[in-house]
Design an enzyme around this catalytic site. Structure first.
Site, PDB file in Angstrom:
ATOM      1  N   ASP A  19       0.852  -1.200   0.000  1.00  0.00           N
ATOM      2  CA  ASP A  19       0.000   0.000   0.000  1.00  0.00           C
ATOM      3  C   ASP A  19       0.879   1.237   0.000  1.00  0.00           C
ATOM      4  O   ASP A  19       0.982   1.968   0.989  1.00  0.00           O
ATOM      5  CB  ASP A  19      -0.915  -0.026   1.229  1.00  0.00           C
ATOM      6  CG  ASP A  19      -1.827   1.199   1.310  1.00  0.00           C
ATOM      7  OD1 ASP A  19      -2.091   1.803   0.246  1.00  0.00           O
ATOM      8  OD2 ASP A  19      -2.265   1.542   2.426  1.00  0.00           O
ATOM      9  N   ASP A 203     -34.546   2.949  -5.582  1.00  0.00           N
ATOM     10  CA  ASP A 203     -33.411   2.098  -5.229  1.00  0.00           C
ATOM     11  C   ASP A 203     -33.903   0.772  -4.668  1.00  0.00           C
ATOM     12  O   ASP A 203     -33.341  -0.287  -4.966  1.00  0.00           O
ATOM     13  CB  ASP A 203     -32.541   2.775  -4.167  1.00  0.00           C
ATOM     14  CG  ASP A 203     -31.854   4.031  -4.656  1.00  0.00           C
ATOM     15  OD1 ASP A 203     -30.624   4.007  -4.841  1.00  0.00           O
ATOM     16  OD2 ASP A 203     -32.543   5.050  -4.844  1.00  0.00           O
ATOM     17  N   GLN A 250     -41.097   9.015  -5.374  1.00  0.00           N
ATOM     18  CA  GLN A 250     -40.036   8.646  -6.309  1.00  0.00           C
ATOM     19  C   GLN A 250     -40.616   7.792  -7.423  1.00  0.00           C
ATOM     20  O   GLN A 250     -41.805   7.458  -7.408  1.00  0.00           O
ATOM     21  CB  GLN A 250     -38.893   7.918  -5.584  1.00  0.00           C
ATOM     22  CG  GLN A 250     -37.843   8.860  -5.011  1.00  0.00           C
ATOM     23  CD  GLN A 250     -36.431   8.310  -5.115  1.00  0.00           C
ATOM     24  OE1 GLN A 250     -36.150   7.173  -4.768  1.00  0.00           O
ATOM     25  NE2 GLN A 250     -35.509   9.160  -5.580  1.00  0.00           N
ATOM     26  N   GLY A 363     -35.998  11.038  -9.305  1.00  0.00           N
ATOM     27  CA  GLY A 363     -34.869  10.133  -9.145  1.00  0.00           C
ATOM     28  C   GLY A 363     -33.659  10.525  -9.955  1.00  0.00           C
ATOM     29  O   GLY A 363     -32.551  10.091  -9.667  1.00  0.00           O
ATOM     30  N   ASP A 365     -31.676  13.089 -10.165  1.00  0.00           N
ATOM     31  CA  ASP A 365     -31.146  14.341  -9.643  1.00  0.00           C
ATOM     32  C   ASP A 365     -29.609  14.317  -9.742  1.00  0.00           C
ATOM     33  O   ASP A 365     -28.972  13.595  -9.001  1.00  0.00           O
ATOM     34  CB  ASP A 365     -31.605  14.597  -8.205  1.00  0.00           C
ATOM     35  CG  ASP A 365     -31.435  13.375  -7.298  1.00  0.00           C
ATOM     36  OD1 ASP A 365     -31.505  12.236  -7.779  1.00  0.00           O
ATOM     37  OD2 ASP A 365     -31.221  13.576  -6.098  1.00  0.00           O
ATOM     38  N   GLU A 559     -21.471   3.912  -6.845  1.00  0.00           N
ATOM     39  CA  GLU A 559     -22.837   4.317  -7.171  1.00  0.00           C
ATOM     40  C   GLU A 559     -23.068   4.423  -8.673  1.00  0.00           C
ATOM     41  O   GLU A 559     -24.138   4.091  -9.182  1.00  0.00           O
ATOM     42  CB  GLU A 559     -23.100   5.678  -6.511  1.00  0.00           C
ATOM     43  CG  GLU A 559     -24.414   6.333  -6.844  1.00  0.00           C
ATOM     44  CD  GLU A 559     -24.460   7.786  -6.385  1.00  0.00           C
ATOM     45  OE1 GLU A 559     -25.571   8.301  -6.214  1.00  0.00           O
ATOM     46  OE2 GLU A 559     -23.384   8.408  -6.211  1.00  0.00           O
TER      47      GLU A 559
END
Length: 621
Positions: A19, A203, A250, A363, A365, A559
């Site tokens: 690392d 979601d 939503q 949704g 956004d 995401e």
């Protein structure tokens, strides 16, 4: 072969050598030798080579440490596990557990330390409870003795004025609790992950697709039960169970969720209860004239509220507010305070924030497709989703309830709902279909004109079987080539998004980014119409991107992705949730996890083998 390794010593040595950038991960950006010798307590030696295998060793050591072990028994099969099998296994056996929450004592404890509540270090977390839910109110009042919380009963009528009045002390909204002979338990739900540590609307549906594929139908069923609670107690499926979302819903997927759960459980009593609630949501949330139903018979999003959205990150609206602040001779922050306290009246901003809240309800956004006019638009995807509601109601009533479903002294038949679906399809063809361009476009019911913005959502009518065979053929011919990128389908075309500048920054749902729900709906839509080759290519491109990034970056599943560069390194508003962790991802990201499992369930075996070998899409298609 099993290696027994002293966890602390092995972990310290591995990180010290490999690392090199000290971010507590092992990635392709580290400059270590990429070989590390492990020595079992029994004296056996083995050299672990390559970024991927070294990061697997790191993860397995940390998992054993989290389980309270001092000595880890690690199989070489885990260190050298094929990437597709490892990612899928981690999602199934590890990430879903990391994302599961409950609104009972244990769950509330974790919420107190949530990043959104960081400012509450010297205060108490408010839990807002529907006025008629006495079980929840009594339960949380008792918890006040042990936890730094305040239980607040909501009024019977929740108005935008009321929601604004509590925005200075935002809190969490209760979800379903169950009383098991005096033992109160929260009905579980899955959160997206990271700072999104509550139950979100759409979601939850996409997460449930992955849950059901992974044998967790009871958890998907629980998600539907929490949807039902929200409709019955808050009047809608919420954007998320936070107090500032009380006036926002939503994208609607409830009928699809209960139909897919029922296909597994065959629980007719459960289905009847949820079908009743879904019809209630359809009629009271979506089909009220002058609100989310427009005068042309199609639907829109419409989020009520007053002022600036409290959940937006600091600086998000600076580009919009700066000209007004400069004209008033004020700083942006001073102008915000004056506008929020209504010392300054600004009709333009009132309208802007009406549309902005509505963007968030959608949704998407945010996106230049809908910025500044979202409440004026009959969005293609929303009307496709509601068409799916109408067809789902028709099929369930016809096939499960013998074509007769009693609700509030009224009898519904399958043909009643099919007529509604056919009428919606006709209106979509009239207002949203563009025959010459061969695509669906959002329709502005105020200006009575079609948008010209080309987005991934143009393909959603294929997901719900709304498009004709001719329309599907045109969409595949005209839309797919414009939207397909290295890593899958982009949120929009670059041309539609337009030029980016300091005063016109990136919007995360636009080019070059790609999102899991778009991919999943498009795959299903293509398969609905027999476009298997196109679906296989898109699935492979998306899964290759996820797999390659996870292999190179210590198991990272974020995401969203930049599908043009096929990377998780996304440079747009809000950053990229799911990339900020140490040693091992505890969660992945909800709908990204689901898209991986769903894609694997649809992918031809030959492509799974190619994916394990990390063959780039360009070599296959």
């Amino acid at each position: 072969m099993i290696f027994k390794l002293p966890i602390t010593d092995t972990l310290n040595a591995l990180l010290a050598q490999e690392d090199t950038d000290k971010d507590k991960k092992i990635t392709i950006e580290d400059k270590g030798p990429k070989t590390f010798e492990i020595t079992s307590i029994s004296g056996d030696h083995y050299t672990v080579s390559g970024t991927y295998n070294l990061s697997n060793l790191l993860q397995e050591l940390v998992i054993a440490k989290q389980e309270g072990q001092d000595v880890a028994e690690i199989s070489l099969s885990k260190i050298e596990e094929l990437p597709v099998q490892r990612i899928s296994r981690m999602i199934r056996d590890y990430y879903w557990n990391g994302l599961t929450r409950r609104m009972d004592k244990t769950g509330v404890k974790s919420l107190i330390s949530d990043s959104k509540n960081a400012s509450l270090t010297s205060e108490k977390l408010t839990i807002y409870v529907p006025y008629q839910d006495t079980l929840a109110y009594d339960y949380y009042k008792v918890l006040e003795k042990d936890l730094p919380i305040i239980t607040q009963k909501l009024p019977k009528d929740i108005t935008p004025e009321y929601v604004k009045s509590i925005n200075h002390k935002p809190g969490i909204l209760s979800l379903k609790l169950e009383d098991h002979n005096g033992n109160i338990e929260g009905v579980p739900f899955v959160v997206p992950g990271g700072r999104f540590n509550e139950m979100y609307g759409w979601d939850s549906y996409f997460e449930s697709v992955g849950l059901m594929l992974d044998g967790k139908v009871e958890l998907a069923k629980a998600m539907a039960d929490n949807f039902q609670y929200e409709i019955n107690y808050y009047g809608k499926i919420l954007n998320a169970n936070r107090s500032y979302y009380l006036t926002r819903t939503q994208p609607p997927f409830y009928s699809t969720l209960i139909r897919e759960v029922f296909d597994i459980t065959h629980d007719k009593t459960w289905l009847a209860s949820h079908l009743e609630t879904a019809i209630k949501e359809y009629e009271t949330v979506w089909m009220v004239e002058g609100k989310r139903l427009t005068n042309n018979g199609l639907n829109r999003y419409l989020a009520q509220g007053i002022g600036i959205t409290p959940e937006a990150e600091e600086g998000h609206y600076d580009a919009v507010l700066k000209p007004f602040a400069e004209k008033a001779g004020m700083s942006v922050q001073a102008y915000i305070r004056a506008y929020q306290s209504q010392q300054i009246q600004n009709d333009f901003l009132d309208t802007y924030f009406l549309h902005d809240r509505t963007v968030r309800e959608s949704g998407h956004d945010t996106s230049y497709r809908i910025e500044g006019n979202c409440a004026d638009l009959n969005l293609v995807e929303l009307n496709a989703m509601l068409y799916k509601y109408e067809v789902d109601f028709a099929v369930l009533i016809r096939d499960v309830f013998h074509d007769s479903f009693e609700l509030h002294l009224r009898t519904y038949t399958g043909s009643y709902w099919l007529e509604k679906a056919e009428l919606r399809k006709a209106r979509m063809n009239e207002y949203c279909w563009n025959q010459s361009l061969g695509m669906y476009f959002d329709y502005n019911h105020v200006t009575r004109s079609q948008s010209a913005f080309i987005a991934a959502t143009t393909l959603t009518p294929m997901w719900c079987d709304m498009a004709s065979e001719e329309q599907a053929e045109k969409l595949v011919k005209h839309a797919l080539p414009l939207l397909q990128e290295k890593g899958g389908i982009a949120g929009s075309t670059e041309q539609s998004r337009g030029e980016i500048s300091e005063s016109r920054p990136h919007r995360q749902w636009d080019f070059p980014n790609g999102w899991a729900p778009h991919q999943m709906m498009i795959w299903k839509g293509l398969l609905n119409y027999g476009y298997n080759a196109e679906a296989q290519e898109l699935i492979y491109r998306w899964l290759y991107m996820i797999t390659k990034n996870a292999v190179d970056y210590n198991g990272t599943i974020p995401e969203k992705y930049d599908v043009v560069e096929a990377t998780h390194k996304v440079f747009s508003e809000y950053g990229n949730v799911g990339t900020d962790f140490e040693y091992i991802s505890q969660e992945g990201f909800g709908w990204m996890n689901a898209s991986y499992q769903y894609g694997l369930s649809l992918m031809d075996k030959r492509y799974v083998e190619a994916l394990n070998d990390l063959k780039p899409p360009e070599s296959l298609f």
